[in-house]
Motif scaffolding. Structure first.
Motif, PDB file in Angstrom:
ATOM      1  N   ILE A   1      -3.743 -26.642  37.789  1.00 46.25           N
ATOM      2  CA  ILE A   1      -3.590 -26.856  39.227  1.00 46.25           C
ATOM      3  C   ILE A   1      -4.548 -25.928  39.978  1.00 46.25           C
ATOM      4  N   VAL A   2      -5.275 -26.488  40.935  1.00 48.09           N
ATOM      5  CA  VAL A   2      -6.140 -25.697  41.814  1.00 48.09           C
ATOM      6  C   VAL A   2      -5.570 -25.811  43.220  1.00 48.09           C
ATOM      7  N   ASP A   3      -5.180 -24.671  43.815  1.00 44.48           N
ATOM      8  CA  ASP A   3      -4.525 -24.674  45.120  1.00 44.48           C
ATOM      9  C   ASP A   3      -5.484 -25.105  46.228  1.00 44.48           C
ATOM     10  N   ASP A   4      -4.895 -25.626  47.310  1.00 36.05           N
ATOM     11  CA  ASP A   4      -5.690 -26.232  48.374  1.00 36.05           C
ATOM     12  C   ASP A   4      -6.696 -25.276  49.009  1.00 36.05           C
ATOM     13  N   TYR A   5      -6.349 -23.996  49.160  1.00 35.71           N
ATOM     14  CA  TYR A   5      -7.274 -23.083  49.826  1.00 35.71           C
ATOM     15  C   TYR A   5      -8.528 -22.862  48.977  1.00 35.71           C
ATOM     16  N   LEU A   6      -8.376 -22.865  47.638  1.00 38.08           N
ATOM     17  CA  LEU A   6      -9.539 -22.751  46.765  1.00 38.08           C
ATOM     18  C   LEU A   6     -10.398 -24.010  46.826  1.00 38.08           C
TER      19      LEU A   6
ATOM     20  N   PHE B   1      -4.133 -22.292  30.911  1.00 35.08           N
ATOM     21  CA  PHE B   1      -5.166 -22.101  31.918  1.00 35.08           C
ATOM     22  C   PHE B   1      -4.833 -20.855  32.720  1.00 35.08           C
ATOM     23  N   ALA B   2      -5.758 -19.886  32.744  1.00 34.84           N
ATOM     24  CA  ALA B   2      -5.568 -18.737  33.631  1.00 34.84           C
ATOM     25  C   ALA B   2      -5.727 -19.195  35.074  1.00 34.84           C
ATOM     26  N   GLU B   3      -5.259 -18.373  36.025  1.00 33.07           N
ATOM     27  CA  GLU B   3      -5.374 -18.728  37.434  1.00 33.07           C
ATOM     28  C   GLU B   3      -6.845 -18.932  37.813  1.00 33.07           C
ATOM     29  N   THR B   4      -7.123 -20.022  38.502  1.00 29.62           N
ATOM     30  CA  THR B   4      -8.482 -20.299  38.967  1.00 29.62           C
ATOM     31  C   THR B   4      -8.901 -19.232  39.974  1.00 29.62           C
ATOM     32  N   ILE B   5     -10.118 -18.723  39.817  1.00 31.44           N
ATOM     33  CA  ILE B   5     -10.629 -17.697  40.726  1.00 31.44           C
ATOM     34  C   ILE B   5     -11.917 -18.172  41.377  1.00 31.44           C
ATOM     35  N   MET B   6     -12.253 -17.545  42.508  1.00 39.35           N
ATOM     36  CA  MET B   6     -13.456 -17.909  43.245  1.00 39.35           C
ATOM     37  C   MET B   6     -14.333 -16.676  43.407  1.00 39.35           C
ATOM     38  N   ASP B   7     -15.623 -16.803  43.100  1.00 34.05           N
ATOM     39  CA  ASP B   7     -16.527 -15.673  43.251  1.00 34.05           C
ATOM     40  C   ASP B   7     -17.033 -15.599  44.694  1.00 34.05           C
ATOM     41  N   PRO B   8     -17.775 -14.554  45.063  1.00 33.48           N
ATOM     42  CA  PRO B   8     -18.243 -14.403  46.450  1.00 33.48           C
ATOM     43  C   PRO B   8     -19.124 -15.544  46.944  1.00 33.48           C
ATOM     44  N   ASN B   9     -19.701 -16.317  46.004  1.00 31.91           N
ATOM     45  CA  ASN B   9     -20.561 -17.438  46.385  1.00 31.91           C
ATOM     46  C   ASN B   9     -19.798 -18.748  46.546  1.00 31.91           C
ATOM     47  N   GLY B  10     -18.471 -18.693  46.382  1.00 28.03           N
ATOM     48  CA  GLY B  10     -17.660 -19.894  46.552  1.00 28.03           C
ATOM     49  C   GLY B  10     -17.569 -20.773  45.319  1.00 28.03           C
ATOM     50  N   ASN B  11     -17.995 -20.261  44.162  1.00 27.35           N
ATOM     51  CA  ASN B  11     -17.901 -21.025  42.919  1.00 27.35           C
ATOM     52  C   ASN B  11     -16.563 -20.750  42.235  1.00 27.35           C
ATOM     53  N   LEU B  12     -15.956 -21.789  41.676  1.00 30.39           N
ATOM     54  CA  LEU B  12     -14.662 -21.656  41.013  1.00 30.39           C
ATOM     55  C   LEU B  12     -14.837 -21.484  39.507  1.00 30.39           C
ATOM     56  N   SER B  13     -13.966 -20.643  38.920  1.00 32.17           N
ATOM     57  CA  SER B  13     -13.992 -20.419  37.478  1.00 32.17           C
ATOM     58  C   SER B  13     -12.558 -20.390  36.966  1.00 32.17           C
ATOM     59  N   VAL B  14     -12.392 -20.826  35.719  1.00 26.61           N
ATOM     60  CA  VAL B  14     -11.079 -20.755  35.087  1.00 26.61           C
ATOM     61  C   VAL B  14     -11.262 -20.451  33.609  1.00 26.61           C
ATOM     62  N   VAL B  15     -10.402 -19.602  33.064  1.00 25.07           N
ATOM     63  CA  VAL B  15     -10.435 -19.289  31.639  1.00 25.07           C
ATOM     64  C   VAL B  15      -9.495 -20.250  30.913  1.00 25.07           C
ATOM     65  N   ILE B  16     -10.010 -20.911  29.874  1.00 25.68           N
ATOM     66  CA  ILE B  16      -9.225 -21.844  29.072  1.00 25.68           C
ATOM     67  C   ILE B  16      -8.919 -21.163  27.747  1.00 25.68           C
ATOM     68  N   HIS B  17      -7.641 -20.997  27.434  1.00 26.33           N
ATOM     69  CA  HIS B  17      -7.217 -20.267  26.235  1.00 26.33           C
ATOM     70  C   HIS B  17      -6.411 -21.188  25.334  1.00 26.33           C
ATOM     71  N   ASP B  18      -6.980 -21.535  24.190  1.00 31.79           N
ATOM     72  CA  ASP B  18      -6.240 -22.250  23.156  1.00 31.79           C
ATOM     73  C   ASP B  18      -5.525 -21.192  22.314  1.00 31.79           C
ATOM     74  N   LEU B  19      -4.220 -21.316  22.164  1.00 30.01           N
ATOM     75  CA  LEU B  19      -3.458 -20.286  21.467  1.00 30.01           C
ATOM     76  C   LEU B  19      -3.738 -20.231  19.983  1.00 30.01           C
ATOM     77  N   ASN B  20      -4.611 -21.115  19.478  1.00 29.21           N
ATOM     78  CA  ASN B  20      -5.099 -20.962  18.107  1.00 29.21           C
ATOM     79  C   ASN B  20      -6.136 -19.855  18.001  1.00 29.21           C
ATOM     80  N   GLY B  21      -6.581 -19.333  19.150  1.00 32.06           N
ATOM     81  CA  GLY B  21      -7.503 -18.204  19.115  1.00 32.06           C
ATOM     82  C   GLY B  21      -8.853 -18.440  19.734  1.00 32.06           C
ATOM     83  N   VAL B  22      -8.975 -19.463  20.601  1.00 35.36           N
ATOM     84  CA  VAL B  22     -10.257 -19.773  21.225  1.00 35.36           C
ATOM     85  C   VAL B  22     -10.134 -19.598  22.726  1.00 35.36           C
TER      86      VAL B  22
END
Length: 255
Positions: free
Chosen positions: A150-155, A232-253
């Protein structure tokens, strides 16, 4: 901070004169160990459940201060609950208490994302089912796994503003006007479906609208190969307005 074990415990963490101080505001023993516990952004509500639980507990905070009291509501699900998430708002532009309602997402083993609206009516706390998204998109053959972020509306709004500053797109302008939250659904083969969810957290609550925006394909190296369970870790936004999210497979990736 909320911590779950055999007990569900609410901690107060504060900084005083450069030192971190902690204290327990509330703690209660649980009938089974806590598997998931999430606290709302305004710290007024806690959602919790045990492993393989079909019964979701909503703890409504009725007193604040050095000690806390909670009312308890149960929300029955048709299958065991696998994830929970409270909708979040922009820390730099938080709405007033009477301008929004808390929204909770719950995901079950049936691959249905359920949306719950929490609000007060005539001095009573009410939380009710407000809508659902079937991650299989009404596919008859319910094969393979489905995952959702889920990506919140403000992001979404900030990201679209950044994109429109670089290029003109009538499609993006129309999405920006709707100010939706986005549900990004992925399958095991990195096929992506993007859904817009509108009218969340309105006070008083309004009927939500869920529409499919687009189908995409993840770049293979950006996704997990044959994932079993993804967080999925919480989606974050950098100072340039780009969105990033960390994807973690619990098998270790991690991607």
């Amino acid at each position: 901070m909320i911590v779950g074990s055999d007990y569900l415990t609410l901690w107060n963490i504060r900084r005083e004169f450069g030192e971190i101080h902690t204290s327990i505001l509330w703690s209660i023993i649980q009938s089974s160990p806590v598997f998931i516990a999430k606290i709302s952004q305004d710290s007024s509500l806690i959602a919790s459940c045990g492993k393989y639980d079909k019964l979701l507990k909503i703890w409504d905070r009725i007193s604040f201060g050095e000690s806390s009291l909670f009312d308890l509501t149960y929300l029955l699900h048709p299958s065991s609950i696998t994830n929970l998430r409270w909708k979040r708002h922009d820390y730099n532009n938080l709405p007033k208490n009477d301008e929004y309602t808390n929204t909770l997402y719950s995901l079950g083993r049936d691959s249905v994302l359920r949306i719950w609206s929490s609000y007060n009516y005539e001095k009573k706390h009410i939380i009710q089912h407000w809508g659902s998204l079937d991650l299989y998109e009404e596919t008859c053959k319910r094969k393979g796994r489905r995952f959702v972020n889920i990506v919140d509306d403000y992001l979404v709004t900030h990201a679209l503003r950044t994109a429109l500053g670089k290029l003109y797109s009538q499609e993006l302008i129309e999405i920006q006007k709707r100010q939706p939250d986005l549900a990004i659904v992925a399958d095991e083969n990195a096929n992506i479906s993007v859904f817009a969810i509108e009218n969340l957290s309105q006070n008083p609550p309004k009927l939500i609208n869920i529409t499919k925006l687009k189908s995409l394909k993840f770049y293979p190296k950006a996704f997990v190969s044959n994932p079993q369970y993804i967080n999925f870790a919480e989606t974050i936004m950098d100072p340039n307005g780009n969105l990033s999210v960390v994807i973690h497979d619990l098998n270790g990736v991690i991607r």
